[in-house]
Design an enzyme around this catalytic site. Structure first.
Site, PDB file in Angstrom:
ATOM      1  NE  ARG A  18      -3.431  -9.131  -2.478  1.00 45.66           N
ATOM      2  CZ  ARG A  18      -4.093  -9.652  -1.448  1.00 45.66           C
ATOM      3  NH1 ARG A  18      -3.479 -10.373  -0.533  1.00 45.66           N
ATOM      4  NH2 ARG A  18      -5.387  -9.433  -1.309  1.00 45.66           N
ATOM      5  CG  ASN A  36      -2.645  -6.210  -0.574  1.00 42.77           C
ATOM      6  OD1 ASN A  36      -2.207  -6.129  -1.709  1.00 42.77           O
ATOM      7  ND2 ASN A  36      -3.939  -6.371  -0.337  1.00 42.77           N
TER       8      ASN A  36
END
Length: 90
Positions: A18, A36
Site C-alpha cells: 500500500r 487491506n
C-alpha cells in the site's frame, strides 16, 4: 478523468504494498486509496488523468513492492465514484 477499481491478490499485505502504491500514485498525481481486506487482498482505487491511471494500474498489477508479488487481480473502470483529493493508505 478516469477511475479504476482493482482487487489485488498474492503476497500483498505486510510487504509495504500500500505504501509503495501511494508513493507511485503521488509521483503521478493519481488519487484514491489502497486498503487491506480481510481475505488477504488489497483494494485499490485509482483516479486521475487516464494515462497516469493506466500507468499506475500496470505497476500495481506487477506489484510495486519488491518484497511482495501478485498472483491475480481484477480491474474495472467505474463511474460515479466520489472525487478523491489525494491518495490514502487505509
Amino acid at each position: 478523468m478516469k477511475t479504476i477499481k482493482m482487487n489485488v491478490q498474492g503476497c500483498v499485505q505486510g510487504v509495504a504494498f500500500r505504501y509503495t502504491t501511494k508513493m507511485k500514485a503521488d509521483e503521478r498525481n493519481v488519487h484514491g486509496y489502497a486498503k487491506n481486506l480481510n481475505d488477504g487482498s488489497v483494494e485499490v482505487i485509482l483516479q486521475g488523468n487516464e494515462e497516469e491511471v493506466d500507468d499506475l494500474a500496470t505497476i500495481v498489477q506487477r506489484c510495486p513492492s519488491p518484497a511482495g508479488f501478485v498472483t491475480s487481480y481484477t480491474k474495472e473502470v467505474v463511474s460515479n465514484e466520489p472525487q478523491y483529493t489525494h491518495f490514502s493508505v487505509l
